[in-house]
Design a protein around this motif. Structure first.
Motif, PDB file in Angstrom:
ATOM      1  N   ASP A   2     -16.693  -1.910 -15.820  1.00 43.69           N
ATOM      2  CA  ASP A   2     -16.978  -1.919 -14.386  1.00 43.69           C
ATOM      3  C   ASP A   2     -15.699  -2.210 -13.614  1.00 43.69           C
ATOM      4  OD1 ASP A   2     -19.663  -1.542 -14.884  1.00 43.69           O
ATOM      5  OD2 ASP A   2     -20.033  -3.692 -15.070  1.00 43.69           O
ATOM      6  N   ALA A   3     -15.466  -1.419 -12.574  1.00 43.20           N
ATOM      7  CA  ALA A   3     -14.270  -1.640 -11.750  1.00 43.20           C
ATOM      8  C   ALA A   3     -14.432  -2.922 -10.941  1.00 43.20           C
ATOM      9  CB  ALA A   3     -14.034  -0.449 -10.835  1.00 43.20           C
ATOM     10  N   GLY A 198     -11.773  -7.276 -11.476  1.00 41.43           N
ATOM     11  CA  GLY A 198     -13.064  -6.952 -10.901  1.00 41.43           C
ATOM     12  C   GLY A 198     -13.906  -8.142 -10.480  1.00 41.43           C
ATOM     13  N   THR A 199     -13.414  -9.352 -10.745  1.00 41.44           N
ATOM     14  CA  THR A 199     -14.166 -10.546 -10.364  1.00 41.44           C
ATOM     15  C   THR A 199     -13.582 -11.139  -9.088  1.00 41.44           C
ATOM     16  OG1 THR A 199     -14.463 -10.990 -12.708  1.00 41.44           O
ATOM     17  CG2 THR A 199     -15.011 -12.775 -11.189  1.00 41.44           C
ATOM     18  N   LEU A 200     -14.469 -11.539  -8.194  1.00 43.31           N
ATOM     19  CA  LEU A 200     -14.014 -12.171  -6.964  1.00 43.31           C
ATOM     20  C   LEU A 200     -13.734 -13.649  -7.245  1.00 43.31           C
ATOM     21  CD1 LEU A 200     -13.597 -11.699  -3.907  1.00 43.31           C
ATOM     22  CD2 LEU A 200     -15.958 -12.391  -3.573  1.00 43.31           C
ATOM     23  N   LEU A 201     -12.457 -14.027  -7.214  1.00 41.92           N
ATOM     24  CA  LEU A 201     -12.090 -15.406  -7.535  1.00 41.92           C
ATOM     25  C   LEU A 201     -12.204 -16.315  -6.326  1.00 41.92           C
ATOM     26  CD1 LEU A 201      -8.913 -15.124  -9.789  1.00 41.92           C
ATOM     27  CD2 LEU A 201     -11.265 -15.459 -10.480  1.00 41.92           C
ATOM     28  N   PHE A 202     -11.674 -15.868  -5.212  1.00 44.58           N
ATOM     29  CA  PHE A 202     -11.698 -16.671  -3.989  1.00 44.58           C
ATOM     30  C   PHE A 202     -12.089 -15.784  -2.819  1.00 44.58           C
ATOM     31  CE2 PHE A 202      -8.123 -18.487  -6.498  1.00 44.58           C
ATOM     32  CZ  PHE A 202      -8.665 -19.735  -6.744  1.00 44.58           C
ATOM     33  N   ALA A 203     -12.760 -16.412  -1.852  1.00 51.05           N
ATOM     34  CA  ALA A 203     -13.010 -15.746  -0.574  1.00 51.05           C
ATOM     35  C   ALA A 203     -12.968 -16.852   0.459  1.00 51.05           C
ATOM     36  CB  ALA A 203     -14.351 -15.041  -0.587  1.00 51.05           C
TER      37      ALA A 203
END
Lengths: 256, 265
Positions: A2-3, A198-203
């Motif tokens: 998965d992208a 592809g993983t959101l680490l911080f927002a």
């Protein structure tokens, strides 16, 4: 593979957002999802508060409201004149007053309409090409502007001028999302999204995100030089986090 | 784009020399053309299925390519079914399918299927570089006739190597122009006109890449017409004997069966 891995994200109107990550982190894929240029294999993407069935009934109006500037946008030039190049989108979306719109967007991008309208887009300089590309997206007056590495390949001076211009442009209630792999550029954002594999680490706000210097380094991102220096100084004594050179200097001033 | 894609696995077929596989493919294709016999077609399809299984390439890869080929094969079938012969087999509204046409159509449709799939097996099991290299070696005798075989095979390699690059580029350009409101619907003429904003940037980028590549090659000492050595020396091995034996069996069987169940009209 998965992208982009499962993530949940909400972008408010008028936000000024940076999307950062190393090469292949999925940031371009995420941006294309945001723009409705691809559909997710799982999950949903809402544009302006509702789900549109991509690509069947994604109305052309949504396309108009979301401007997307690809990386090296000048590679998509095809028209014989700058005017035709910039007018392309406006004509496709069936907008009126094409001439006025082209004129305005060229001027907003910093090019003189009379001087450039009849020139071939292929003969321009790198900076001018980028401006024409910007104008060709802005001509539809999008509410959301998504830019994929907009300053890549520009020289120092053009880069600075570009960011100054973009910040001004974003002040008018426009949502701007820009992709970059330089945290230096992301400092100015209201919110920074960090993607890795592809993983959101911080927002979060740049100040919050940049405090995780080690994590950022681990995922192949180089914190701004001022942040690195203040990070090293903090190891010895209490020292404030600096994001920019100015902040670093004033922090050092306070110490001296 | 599935036809022409290389799927690396560690099958016996992957290990065989490109030269052997090219010769095999060539003979299987000739086999399909020496007669219009359904018996031969059956043998060839049997061989094809065997090759597909041995190739260790996921069958869903072949299934994916089947979809594109199916349209072509259907087209062939329908044209033949409607235009060949007299005797009407059945009607679909005003359209009459002819008995002979249906048989001929089935035959040619199947043959087309076979041709494309047998080539797909070749390209799926042979990397583009090996393929061009193999072709180069097979054509080597032509050098006696002053044919620039080496250069020809280099052109082939580069062309094959750049298919995925240009496909990616085309996809990016398409998305970029879609973001600018390009809508590819409409009749054929309108659609052709709408391709201009995609084709021109694609050509520009291809020329730029070609120029960069030419410079990069010269910088690294490329000179046309110079004798080159190989980094990877290939050897004729047991697998290749197997490939040739298989080819011989299938080809001879096709030849012997050429008179059975022949298509007549």
């Amino acid at each position: 593979m998965d992208a982009v891995k499962p993530l949940s994200l909400r972008i408010a109107k008028g936000e000024w957002l940076a999307l950062v990550g190393h090469t292949g982190s999925g940031k371009s894929s995420l941006a294309q999802l945001m723009a409705g240029l691809t559909s997710p294999t799982k999950g949903i993407v809402k544009h302006f508060g509702r789900v549109w069935n991509y690509p069947k009934d994604l109305p052309i109006e949504i396309r108009r409201r979301i401007g997307f500037l690809f990386q090296f946008p000048e590679h998509q030039f095809f028209a014989e004149t700058v005017f035709d190049e910039v007018a392309f989108a406006a004509k496709n979306f069936g907008l009126d007053n094409v001439q006025d719109r082209v004129k305005e967007s060229l001027e907003v991008a910093g090019l003189s309409f009379d001087q450039f309208k009849d020139r071939s887009p292929f003969t321009l300089s790198g900076g001018e090409k980028r401006k024409v590309a910007l104008a060709s997206v802005m001509v539809c007056d999008p509410e959301v502007l998504i830019l994929d590495e907009p300053s890549a390949g520009l020289d120092g001076a053009s880069k600075k001028a570009f960011w100054d211009w973009l910040r001004d442009y974003s002040k008018e209630e426009r949502t701007v999302i820009f992709i970059t792999h330089s945290l230096e550029e992301a400092v100015t954002a209201e919110r920074v999204l960090v993607l890795s594999n592809g993983t959101l680490l911080f927002a979060d706000s740049p100040r919050e995100v940049f405090s995780h210097v080690n994590t950022l380094r681990r995922v192949g991102l180089e914190p701004p030089i001022a942040t690195e220096i203040s990070y090293e100084l903090r190891k010895r004594a209490s020292f404030p986090m600096a994001l920019t050179v100015e902040e670093l200097v004033s922090a050092l001033d306070g110490d001296l | 784009m599935v036809v022409g894609q290389y799927i690396p696995t560690d099958s016996v077929l992957h290990k065989a020399l490109a030269e052997s596989k090219i010769v095999m493919t060539l003979f299987l294709i000739i086999g399909a053309f020496i007669s219009q016999s359904f018996a031969v077609l059956a043998v060839l399809f049997g061989a094809l299925v065997l090759l597909m299984l041995v190739s260790n390439v996921p069958l869903r890869f072949y299934a994916k390519s089947a979809k594109t080929v199916l349209i072509l094969a259907l087209f062939t079938f329908v044209f033949n079914a409607l235009l060949t012969g007299q005797e009407v087999l059945f009607r679909l509204g005003p359209i009459a399918f002819k008995t002979e046409g249906v048989i001929v159509g089935v035959f040619f449709g199947l043959r087309l299927f076979f041709l494309i799939f047998v080539s797909t097996v070749l390209t799926a099991t042979t990397s583009p570089v090996d393929l061009a290299d193999g072709l180069n070696n097979l054509l080597r005798p032509l050098e006696l006739l002053k044919v620039p075989v080496e250069e020809f095979s280099l052109i082939m390699t580069i062309a094959l190597r750049f298919i995925p690059v240009l496909a990616d580029e085309a996809d990016r350009i398409l998305k970029a122009q879609k973001a600018r409101g390009l809508n590819l619907s409409g009749n054929i003429l309108q659609r052709v006109e709408k391709l201009v904003p995609i084709v021109i940037p694609l050509f520009v980028s291809a020329f730029m890449k070609a120029e960069d590549l030419a410079v990069a090659m010269e910088v690294r000492g490329y000179l046309p017409g110079v004798k080159r050595t190989k980094y990877k020396v290939t050897k004729f091995e047991g697998v290749d004997v197997m490939v040739f034996a298989f080819t011989a069996v299938v080809f001879v069987a096709s030849y012997l069966l050429r008179g059975r169940w022949v298509l007549t009209w």
